[in-house]
Write a protein that holds these residues in place. Structure first.
Motif, mmCIF file in Angstrom:
data_model
loop_
_atom_site.group_PDB
_atom_site.id
_atom_site.type_symbol
_atom_site.label_atom_id
_atom_site.label_comp_id
_atom_site.label_asym_id
_atom_site.label_seq_id
_atom_site.Cartn_x
_atom_site.Cartn_y
_atom_site.Cartn_z
ATOM 1 N N PRO A 189 33.374 62.207 50.007
ATOM 2 C CA PRO A 189 34.403 62.203 48.951
ATOM 3 C C PRO A 189 35.402 61.085 49.172
ATOM 4 C CG PRO A 189 34.760 63.992 50.510
ATOM 5 C CD PRO A 189 33.424 63.393 50.843
ATOM 6 N N TYR A 190 35.910 60.555 48.069
ATOM 7 C CA TYR A 190 36.862 59.454 48.144
ATOM 8 C C TYR A 190 38.207 59.972 48.630
ATOM 9 C CZ TYR A 190 40.020 55.749 46.681
ATOM 10 O OH TYR A 190 40.989 54.781 46.659
ATOM 11 N N VAL A 191 38.769 59.276 49.597
ATOM 12 C CA VAL A 191 40.058 59.643 50.178
ATOM 13 C C VAL A 191 41.051 58.523 49.880
ATOM 14 C CG1 VAL A 191 41.317 60.189 52.288
ATOM 15 C CG2 VAL A 191 38.957 60.985 51.999
ATOM 16 N N VAL A 192 42.191 58.887 49.312
ATOM 17 C CA VAL A 192 43.216 57.904 49.002
ATOM 18 C C VAL A 192 43.800 57.369 50.304
ATOM 19 C CG1 VAL A 192 45.397 57.517 47.816
ATOM 20 C CG2 VAL A 192 43.727 59.109 46.864
ATOM 21 N N THR A 193 43.896 56.061 50.416
ATOM 22 C CA THR A 193 44.394 55.440 51.634
ATOM 23 C C THR A 193 45.885 55.708 51.801
ATOM 24 O OG1 THR A 193 44.852 53.346 50.498
ATOM 25 C CG2 THR A 193 42.654 53.637 51.467
ATOM 26 N N ASN A 194 46.340 55.648 53.038
ATOM 27 C CA ASN A 194 47.767 55.846 53.314
ATOM 28 C C ASN A 194 48.610 54.734 52.697
ATOM 29 O OD1 ASN A 194 47.402 58.223 54.746
ATOM 30 N ND2 ASN A 194 47.144 57.157 56.695
ATOM 31 N N GLU A 195 48.069 53.542 52.639
ATOM 32 C CA GLU A 195 48.805 52.431 52.026
ATOM 33 C C GLU A 195 49.088 52.709 50.555
ATOM 34 O OE1 GLU A 195 48.447 47.557 51.573
ATOM 35 O OE2 GLU A 195 46.786 48.738 52.373
ATOM 36 N N ALA A 196 48.080 53.254 49.844
ATOM 37 C CA ALA A 196 48.286 53.586 48.436
ATOM 38 C C ALA A 196 49.267 54.748 48.276
ATOM 39 C CB ALA A 196 46.948 53.932 47.790
ATOM 40 N N ARG A 197 49.229 55.703 49.178
ATOM 41 C CA ARG A 197 50.168 56.822 49.107
ATOM 42 C C ARG A 197 51.610 56.341 49.286
ATOM 43 N NH1 ARG A 197 47.254 61.948 51.245
ATOM 44 N NH2 ARG A 197 45.061 61.356 51.120
ATOM 45 N N ILE A 198 51.822 55.472 50.286
ATOM 46 C CA ILE A 198 53.168 54.975 50.547
ATOM 47 C C ILE A 198 53.668 54.125 49.383
ATOM 48 C CG2 ILE A 198 54.542 53.551 52.105
ATOM 49 C CD1 ILE A 198 52.603 54.377 54.348
ATOM 50 N N ALA A 199 52.791 53.290 48.831
ATOM 51 C CA ALA A 199 53.189 52.455 47.703
ATOM 52 C C ALA A 199 53.594 53.304 46.502
ATOM 53 C CB ALA A 199 52.043 51.510 47.327
ATOM 54 N N ALA A 200 52.841 54.369 46.244
ATOM 55 C CA ALA A 200 53.189 55.247 45.130
ATOM 56 C C ALA A 200 54.509 55.972 45.379
ATOM 57 C CB ALA A 200 52.067 56.257 44.899
ATOM 58 N N ALA A 201 54.747 56.377 46.614
ATOM 59 C CA ALA A 201 56.000 57.069 46.940
ATOM 60 C C ALA A 201 57.199 56.141 46.808
ATOM 61 C CB ALA A 201 55.915 57.648 48.346
ATOM 62 N N ILE A 202 57.082 54.906 47.291
ATOM 63 C CA ILE A 202 58.188 53.955 47.163
ATOM 64 C C ILE A 202 58.467 53.649 45.701
ATOM 65 C CG2 ILE A 202 58.876 51.585 47.663
ATOM 66 C CD1 ILE A 202 57.433 51.791 50.318
ATOM 67 N N SER A 203 57.411 53.506 44.906
ATOM 68 C CA SER A 203 57.608 53.261 43.479
ATOM 69 C C SER A 203 58.276 54.455 42.795
ATOM 70 C CB SER A 203 56.255 52.966 42.825
ATOM 71 O OG SER A 203 56.384 52.789 41.432
ATOM 72 N N TYR A 204 57.908 55.652 43.199
ATOM 73 C CA TYR A 204 58.517 56.859 42.617
ATOM 74 C C TYR A 204 59.999 56.926 42.966
ATOM 75 C CZ TYR A 204 59.078 61.798 41.407
ATOM 76 O OH TYR A 204 59.497 62.978 40.854
ATOM 77 N N LEU A 205 60.335 56.612 44.216
ATOM 78 C CA LEU A 205 61.736 56.612 44.624
ATOM 79 C C LEU A 205 62.539 55.571 43.854
ATOM 80 C CD1 LEU A 205 61.733 57.079 48.511
ATOM 81 C CD2 LEU A 205 62.868 58.520 46.826
ATOM 82 N N ALA A 206 61.953 54.392 43.647
ATOM 83 C CA ALA A 206 62.662 53.339 42.913
ATOM 84 C C ALA A 206 62.920 53.739 41.466
ATOM 85 C CB ALA A 206 61.859 52.041 42.968
#
Length: 324
Positions: A189-206
């Motif tokens: 199964p495809y697993v979302v990378t930690n880099e993509a998770r962090i990028a999405a979180a930073i964008s959400y915070l912004a």
């Protein structure tokens, strides 16, 4: 006459005792019920957390939902935003430091966010091949003598092709079905990378808060992801390492770095000592190391001390200039 009365009294008492024993037997459960009760008591118990996590957010990253939390500041005076990355064995609202920081920092004007991280399993298990699996260095004469010749292989080839060919009715052979199952099993199964998770979180915070600095906090293995992802944030950036295991790191170009380590009695943290020495040699003026005496790397029992140090460090480097 007296003997007769005594005999009648004894019979009456005996009948009452028999009725009492019969009532007790009727109230006792059967043997089958007792076994079921014992089985239920000895069966494994799954502990589940009742209720929802406060501030739970579902981030959509690569068309997959990722668990996260977001808590806005409760002070009324916005200071900035903090992204907390859990380490191995921790979740978005782990008891202890993570829960204390994500809730406590909101009272100081910081909006906090946590995002679930993915860590690969690294079991320290080494399998030794058995003697039967080991191949001999040289083939013996018996094995070479029993090997089929080229003529035998050419004669057996048509038979094997007919056996492997599909039937006229179009149904698949058991071998083909087995190959399909093997292919399905090989597709992980495809697993979302930690880099993509962090990028999405930073964008959400912004999006939630445009002003103020961005602070990245990493626990354990998440420290390395903090070092690799701080450039995704805009404006002033601060980094906090908690219980980092790395021994050497190059100076990072952020406004301030806090290295918070757990100090065990009668034990030296050699990685932290080397890390501090390397920063002094590199003349990293934005680096600061603080120690907290504890008996656990998770800072159990001293969570309020960690919160106090983090709040004081944030106020010193990112808020004090606004108060003057």
């Amino acid at each position: 006459m007296r003997k007769l009365l005594k005999f009648i009294a004894l019979l009456t008492m005996g009948s009452y005792l028999l009725l009492a024993y019969a009532a007790d037997d009727a109230e006792e459960p059967s043997q089958g019920d007792e076994k079921e009760t014992v089985t239920e008591e000895n069966s494994p118990i799954m502990l589940r957390e009742q209720g929802n996590v406060e501030g739970y957010v579902s981030l959509t990253v690569s068309e997959q939902p990722i668990a996260a939390t977001y808590m806005p500041d409760s002070l009324g005076k916005v200071a900035g935003k903090v992204l907390i990355l859990p380490g191995r064995g921790q979740d978005i609202d782990s008891d202890g430091v993570i829960h204390t920081l994500r809730i406590g920092l909101t009272k100081a004007g910081w909006s906090t966010m946590t995002v679930a991280m993915h860590y690969e399993l690294t079991p320290n298990i080494y399998l030794v091949p058995s003697d039967a699996d080991k191949k001999p260095e040289t083939d013996s004469a018996e094995t070479t003598a029993t090997e089929p010749t080229t003529e035998d292989t050419t004669q057996q080839q048509p038979a094997d092709e007919n056996a492997a060919a599909p039937s006229e009715s179009g149904t698949e052979t058991p071998a083909a079905e087995g190959d399909e199952k093997k292919e399905d099993a090989e597709q992980a199964p495809y697993v979302v990378t930690n880099e993509a998770r962090i990028a999405a979180a930073i964008s959400y915070l912004a999006e939630k808060q445009e002003t103020g600095p961005t602070i990245l906090i990493g626990f354990g293995e998440a420290v390395e992801w903090v070092n690799d992802s701080f450039s995704m944030a805009n404006g002033e950036v601060g980094i906090i390492w908690i219980d980092a295991s790395m021994n050497q790191v190059e100076p990072i170009k952020v406004k301030a770095i806090l290295d918070l380590i757990s100090d065990f009695p009668a034990r030296q943290n050699t990685n932290a000592i080397q890390r501090r020495a390397e920063m002094i040699k590199a003349q990293a003026m934005n680096y600061e190391q603080r120690r907290i005496v504890t008996t656990s790397p998770n800072f159990y029992g001293v969570e309020t001390n960690v919160l106090g140090i983090v709040r004081g460090w944030l106020h010193k480097h990112f808020i004090a200039k606004d108060d003057t």
